[in-house]
Design a protein around this motif. Structure first.
Motif, PDB file in Angstrom:
ATOM      1  N   ALA A   1       4.040   5.433 -10.906  1.00  0.00           N
ATOM      2  CA  ALA A   1       4.314   7.010 -10.912  1.00  0.00           C
ATOM      3  C   ALA A   1       4.877   7.391  -9.434  1.00  0.00           C
ATOM      4  O   ALA A   1       6.133   8.063  -9.649  1.00  0.00           O
ATOM      5  N   LEU A   2       5.113   6.593  -8.617  1.00  0.00           N
ATOM      6  CA  LEU A   2       5.579   6.902  -7.150  1.00  0.00           C
ATOM      7  C   LEU A   2       7.363   6.772  -7.298  1.00  0.00           C
ATOM      8  O   LEU A   2       8.474   7.324  -6.898  1.00  0.00           O
ATOM      9  N   GLU A   3       7.017   5.568  -7.760  1.00  0.00           N
ATOM     10  CA  GLU A   3       8.559   5.428  -8.267  1.00  0.00           C
ATOM     11  C   GLU A   3       9.434   5.965  -9.128  1.00  0.00           C
ATOM     12  O   GLU A   3      10.600   6.689  -8.760  1.00  0.00           O
ATOM     13  N   LEU A   4       8.700   6.405 -10.653  1.00  0.00           N
ATOM     14  CA  LEU A   4       9.416   7.559 -11.024  1.00  0.00           C
ATOM     15  C   LEU A   4       9.845   8.335 -10.288  1.00  0.00           C
ATOM     16  O   LEU A   4      10.771   9.896 -10.034  1.00  0.00           O
TER      17      LEU A   4
ATOM     18  N   PHE B   1       4.013  13.595  -3.363  1.00  0.00           N
ATOM     19  CA  PHE B   1       3.786  13.552  -5.390  1.00  0.00           C
ATOM     20  C   PHE B   1       3.037  14.307  -5.870  1.00  0.00           C
ATOM     21  O   PHE B   1       3.676  14.785  -6.921  1.00  0.00           O
ATOM     22  N   LEU B   2       1.545  14.732  -5.329  1.00  0.00           N
ATOM     23  CA  LEU B   2       0.323  15.776  -6.251  1.00  0.00           C
ATOM     24  C   LEU B   2       0.558  17.041  -5.640  1.00  0.00           C
ATOM     25  O   LEU B   2       0.939  17.863  -6.953  1.00  0.00           O
ATOM     26  N   GLU B   3       2.012  17.695  -5.201  1.00  0.00           N
ATOM     27  CA  GLU B   3       2.206  18.985  -5.223  1.00  0.00           C
ATOM     28  C   GLU B   3       3.753  19.017  -6.047  1.00  0.00           C
ATOM     29  O   GLU B   3       3.348  20.096  -6.230  1.00  0.00           O
ATOM     30  N   GLN B   4       4.621  18.575  -6.136  1.00  0.00           N
ATOM     31  CA  GLN B   4       5.730  18.615  -7.184  1.00  0.00           C
ATOM     32  C   GLN B   4       5.473  17.834  -8.109  1.00  0.00           C
ATOM     33  O   GLN B   4       6.741  17.625  -8.466  1.00  0.00           O
TER      34      GLN B   4
ATOM     35  N   SER C   1       1.339  -0.989   0.024  1.00  0.00           N
ATOM     36  CA  SER C   1      -0.301  -0.044  -0.424  1.00  0.00           C
ATOM     37  C   SER C   1       0.541   1.215  -0.206  1.00  0.00           C
ATOM     38  O   SER C   1       1.812   1.027   0.600  1.00  0.00           O
ATOM     39  N   VAL C   2       0.442   2.224  -0.878  1.00  0.00           N
ATOM     40  CA  VAL C   2       0.863   3.755  -0.840  1.00  0.00           C
ATOM     41  C   VAL C   2       0.625   4.633   0.636  1.00  0.00           C
ATOM     42  O   VAL C   2      -0.516   4.377   0.584  1.00  0.00           O
TER      43      VAL C   2
ATOM     44  N   ARG D   1      13.833  10.657  -9.737  1.00  0.00           N
ATOM     45  CA  ARG D   1      13.755  12.096  -9.612  1.00  0.00           C
ATOM     46  C   ARG D   1      14.613  12.662  -7.777  1.00  0.00           C
ATOM     47  O   ARG D   1      15.623  12.741  -8.227  1.00  0.00           O
ATOM     48  N   ARG D   2      13.626  12.486  -6.798  1.00  0.00           N
ATOM     49  CA  ARG D   2      13.968  12.629  -6.335  1.00  0.00           C
ATOM     50  C   ARG D   2      15.941  12.421  -5.593  1.00  0.00           C
ATOM     51  O   ARG D   2      17.146  12.859  -4.789  1.00  0.00           O
ATOM     52  N   LEU D   3      15.801  11.171  -5.894  1.00  0.00           N
ATOM     53  CA  LEU D   3      17.247  10.177  -5.233  1.00  0.00           C
ATOM     54  C   LEU D   3      18.608  11.064  -5.837  1.00  0.00           C
ATOM     55  O   LEU D   3      19.283  11.622  -5.568  1.00  0.00           O
ATOM     56  N   ALA D   4      18.134  10.544  -7.345  1.00  0.00           N
ATOM     57  CA  ALA D   4      19.055  11.501  -7.946  1.00  0.00           C
ATOM     58  C   ALA D   4      19.373  13.193  -7.866  1.00  0.00           C
ATOM     59  O   ALA D   4      20.629  13.652  -7.668  1.00  0.00           O
TER      60      ALA D   4
END
Length: 83
Positions: free
Chosen positions: A60-63, A40-43, A31-32, A67-70
């Protein structure tokens, strides 16, 4: 005939309950969290929103997380180069 019915019904109900417990256990780990969805919806970027539409919230959360980790890794490299 009635004896088999009296024996079979509780056994079937117990097996069903055990099966549903296993399904529930798996869903708990998959679950999320609400905070993740809110962030996610904000950024989110357009490609992440397309992934949400096409593949669901998991992809979508995986992408979004990648991006945040990169971004964090790039900031860490810049800090180490300055030192």
């Amino acid at each position: 005939m009635t004896v088999w019915f009296v024996i079979a019904v509780p056994v079937v109900v117990m097996l069903f309950a055990l099966g549903m417990e296993r399904v529930e256990h798996r869903l708990r780990h998959v679950s999320v969290r609400g905070e993740d969805v809110e962030e996610f919806l904000e950024q989110a970027r357009p490609d992440e929103v397309r992934a949400l539409y096409g593949h669901g919230i998991g992809r979508a959360l995986e992408l979004f997380r990648l991006r945040r980790l990169a971004g964090r890794a790039a900031k860490g490299k810049q800090r180490s180069l300055r030192s």
